[in-house]
Design an enzyme around this catalytic site. Structure first.
Site, PDB file in Angstrom:
ATOM      1  N   CYS A   1     -33.808  -5.266  14.060  1.00  0.00           N
ATOM      2  CA  CYS A   1     -32.683  -4.535  13.438  1.00  0.00           C
ATOM      3  C   CYS A   1     -32.088  -5.261  12.491  1.00  0.00           C
ATOM      4  O   CYS A   1     -31.428  -4.602  11.610  1.00  0.00           O
ATOM      5  CB  CYS A   1     -32.054  -3.862  14.961  1.00  0.00           C
ATOM      6  SG  CYS A   1     -31.219  -4.286  16.089  1.00  0.00           S
TER       7      CYS A   1
ATOM      8  N   HIS B   1     -27.428  -4.894  18.204  1.00  0.00           N
ATOM      9  CA  HIS B   1     -28.162  -3.236  17.797  1.00  0.00           C
ATOM     10  C   HIS B   1     -26.848  -3.439  16.482  1.00  0.00           C
ATOM     11  O   HIS B   1     -26.155  -3.747  16.390  1.00  0.00           O
ATOM     12  CB  HIS B   1     -28.219  -2.184  18.601  1.00  0.00           C
ATOM     13  CG  HIS B   1     -28.947  -1.251  17.146  1.00  0.00           C
ATOM     14  ND1 HIS B   1     -30.191  -1.359  16.998  1.00  0.00           N
ATOM     15  CD2 HIS B   1     -28.649  -0.283  16.700  1.00  0.00           C
ATOM     16  CE1 HIS B   1     -30.583  -0.793  15.937  1.00  0.00           C
ATOM     17  NE2 HIS B   1     -29.586   0.330  15.694  1.00  0.00           N
TER      18      HIS B   1
END
Length: 757
Positions: free
Chosen positions: A456, A677
């Site tokens: 990510c 994230h």
């Protein structure tokens, strides 16, 4: 014409079909099994021009259900107009065949040629016209170089001397009217053809030369050579050496007074029964004639695209069908009956102004083609054309300065150790299956989709760079909101530029290394190395020019956008551009690595993609850390203001401090790190970070490629209404906490969207 060019044009047609039909994996497979070359055509407009499909394209756009590909246009054209070719000519009597013996000039054969040539001998009573129709039932397609499907590039043939044409009386009023209108507008002159050595003789009937009484077998080379004899090369000198005549014919755009030459006549042609040629004469005089434009100095591809002058030869077809003209004139380019019908329709539609004839079109395009290195602006009718552009245009003249070499075992070991800390580790499935594919959701077409967790950080960094290109550079600067609704071609183009910026920045803006996958294994894994099926297949391409880098990435963008290893390829390209040695110098601890536990991206990897250096910190410059015993440790941070910013939830918890070089970037785009994230936050206001007054009340857009977003998330930030920091943090979305590390105490309105907790 070079068979390689024909092959590349055909391959480009297939690529365009696959691209328009969304067969991305098939496109990738085709590029791998049959790589593109310098002759490849990768722009749909260019492909349409090479095949002269502009008229078919315009007709197709007017239909209720238009076709999407050039291959379908060509297929429908042949099905509509040549599916019943055999019915166009009725045969009540046996048709004799004609054989022409081979000449010394060796010409290539065609497997599709018929061995019998049919001759239609029309009597002189038919209004004084005489025509010879050869190979009508089997080889009609050989003359499909007409205006509709467009003057296919002729093969290299020996040139022949020119000869004048003669006048044939008996033109119908409609045909004469058409010529008069063309005369008034100084368009294309009538092109006359006559045998060498004959004087002009006004006659109503002409003699069919070389007729034989019975069918005689003819080889494919013979039929091909008959067609080649009808081609000619206009030249300013009739004493051209034989050696020079064997070269590719030079095309001249002649003046209105010039006479187009026809094939060279020889005794063998007369005595051995060469097909007779129709001669028609229309004398014209005009002062506004275009100058000669030789194509001698153009590159091979441009020369190949020029038509043979013989394609400007006039042919006349006599027909008794009730729905057709008694006398049909086929304009330059071949025996397509659609040409005459188009001319008639154009006269009715435009009044006295006929449609532009092929020669004038050729003149304009030749002028543009002659100016190498210049961009040609085209008349864009609507936004759909922009979406039809096939990316990866390969330059036809400029050669890329690229040094390529396969990866070896030692380099692969260094890369794996830098990535994972050990050469026995491998990329997990989340990394192997991740590329930079865009969302198909209408409101999120700018977004890159993440399949699973892991890479990510790479995706967020690339997403930020893509948004930079979409919103704040190029034509999008005037209307940022429009940049959020890009066409497929435009967003792919922005992806190319984003990837180029990342690897060029990692290479110190002096060089770049692009890693591409191949279908072959470059080395045999031995010793302390575990194969993963990716690194072993890489080819490394080094470039030292940014323009070459962009062009090279355009050619290979499918590997990044479609994949399957696009994310890995970019990461490796950035590492190799920076070099493993310099990356280790960037680390605070030399034994650090770029991919952490569970395949997560480290801060070093994100910094490498955003700033070009794999430093371990997010504060500004360098911090000296004194341990108290006289030893000073240097902690490296961000050296300069970044294009793309960075916000972290760790700063809210006082774990780190993000410096202003990342917190206040050049463009209002931030990579957001929240709970292991990475996602993206951006604004459409380019002056947000330059004018403090715009920071009172503004909107931010949030995109998370992994959150399965179905709609756009717009946040309204109000810095005039402060929120107490004592609020229970368990009920506050982490994204709001990240935003408040930049705008202290600001209120965040989710505008109806569900807050992401």
């Amino acid at each position: 014409m070079d068979s390689l060019f024909v092959e590349e044009v055909a391959a480009s047609l297939v690529r365009e079909f696959l691209s328009r039909k969304g067969l991305k994996k098939t496109c990738v497979t085709m590029d791998q099994e049959r790589p593109r070359s310098d002759l490849s055509i990768n722009n749909r407009n260019d492909l349409r021009k090479v095949l002269h499909l502009e008229f078919l394209y315009k007709e197709n756009k007017a239909k209720e259900n238009p076709l999407k590909t050039s291959l379908e246009l060509i297929t429908r054209y042949f099905l509509d107009h040549f599916g019943n070719t055999a019915n166009n000519f009725t045969q009540d009597t046996p048709i004799p065949a004609l054989s022409v013996p081979k000449k010394n000039n060796k010409v290539p054969s065609r497997c599709s040629e018929t061995t019998l040539v049919n001759i239609y001998d029309l009597s002189d009573e038919d209004a004084g016209w005489r025509t010879s129709l050869s190979e009508t039932s089997k080889a009609r397609h050989d003359n499909l170089d007409g205006d509709v499907l467009g003057n296919f590039v002729s093969s290299k043939r020996p040139p022949h001397k020119s000869k004048p044409m003669q006048t044939v009386p008996g033109e119908t009023p409609m045909l004469a009217s058409a010529w008069e209108k063309m005369d008034k507008l100084h368009l294309e002159p009538s092109l006359d053809v006559k045998r060498m050595g004959e004087n002009s003789r006004p006659k109503s009937g002409l003699i069919v030369r070389g007729m034989m009484s019975g069918p005689i077998a003819s080889s494919p080379q013979d039929s091909f050579h008959r067609r080649s004899l009808r081609r000619s090369l206009p030249s300013s000198s009739s004493t051209q050496p034989q050696e020079e005549s064997r070269k590719v014919p030079e095309l001249f755009i002649r003046t209105q007074q010039d006479i187009l030459a026809s094939s060279n006549s020889s005794p063998s042609r007369t005595s051995l029964g060469q097909l007779s040629e129709l001669t028609v004469e229309k004398e014209k005089t005009t002062a506004s004639s275009p100058p000669h434009l030789p194509s001698k100095r153009l590159p091979p591809r441009d020369r190949a695209r020029r038509r043979d002058p013989s394609e400007d030869t006039l042919a006349v077809d006599s027909s008794t069908d009730a729905d057709r003209m008694p006398l049909k004139l086929y304009l330059p380019g071949g025996n397509s009956r659609m040409t005459q019908e188009r001319l008639e329709r154009a006269f009715k539609r435009q009044g006295s102004q006929p449609v532009p004839v092929r020669k004038n079109q050729l003149l304009l395009s030749d002028k543009a083609d002659g100016e190498l290195g210049t961009l040609r602006l085209e008349d864009v009718e609507d936004e759909l054309i922009r979406e039809e552009v096939i990316l990866s245009p390969v330059p036809s003249v400029l050669k890329l300065q690229t040094a390529s070499k396969p990866i070896d075992l030692s380099v692969a070991k260094e890369i794996k150790t830098l990535l994972f800390g050990s050469s026995f580790c491998c990329f997990n499935e989340e990394w192997k299956l991740q590329s930079f594919s865009f969302s198909n959701t209408a409101s999120l077409k700018y977004g890159i989709v993440q399949n699973k967790g892991g890479p990510c950080g790479v995706l967020a960094a690339v997403q930020g760079c893509v948004l930079q290109k979409l919103l704040f550079e190029g034509d999008s600067k005037a209307d940022c909101a429009r940049g959020l609704q890009p066409s497929d071609a435009h967003r792919t183009r922005c992806l190319v530029l984003a990837l180029a910026d990342i690897v060029w920045r990692a290479g110190g803006r002096e060089r770049a290394v692009v890693a591409l996958a191949s279908r072959t294994q470059q080395f045999s894994p031995t010793g302390k190395y575990k194969a993963d099926g990716v690194l072993e297949t890489l080819t490394l391409h080094s470039l030292t020019c940014y323009g070459d880098l962009v062009t090279f990435l355009q050619q290979s963008i499918h590997q990044f956008e479609v994949g399957p290893h696009g994310c890995i390829l970019l990461t490796l390209s950035a590492i190799l551009s920076r070099s493993t040695e310099l990356i280790r110098q960037d680390f605070d601890v030399p034994t650090s690595h770029l991919i952490g536990a569970h395949g997560y991206c480290t801060q070093e990897l994100v910094n490498l993609l955003l700033t070009g250096k794999a430093v371990s910190n997010v504060f500004n410059d360098v911090v000296e850390l004194d341990s108290g015993d006289g030893n000073i440790t240097l902690l490296r941070g961000i050296a300069a203001r970044s294009d793309i910013g960075f916000l972290s939830l760790f700063e809210h918890y006082n774990v780190c401090q993000v410096g202003c070089f990342l917190k206040t970037p050049r463009f209002p785009i931030w990579v957001v790190c929240s709970e292991s994230h990475f996602s993206i936050l951006f604004s459409l206001q380019p002056g947000l970070l330059r004018d403090w007054r715009t920071e009172r009340l503004f909107d931010l857009y949030y995109y998370d490629g992994l959150a399965n977003q179905q709609e756009q998330i717009r946040l309204t930030i109000d810095t005039t209404q402060t929120i107490s920091e004592d609020t229970d943090n368990d009920l506050v979305p982490p994204l709001e906490l990240c935003i408040r590390t930049k705008w202290k105490g600001a209120s965040v309105n989710w505008n109806g969207s569900d807050p992401i907790l």
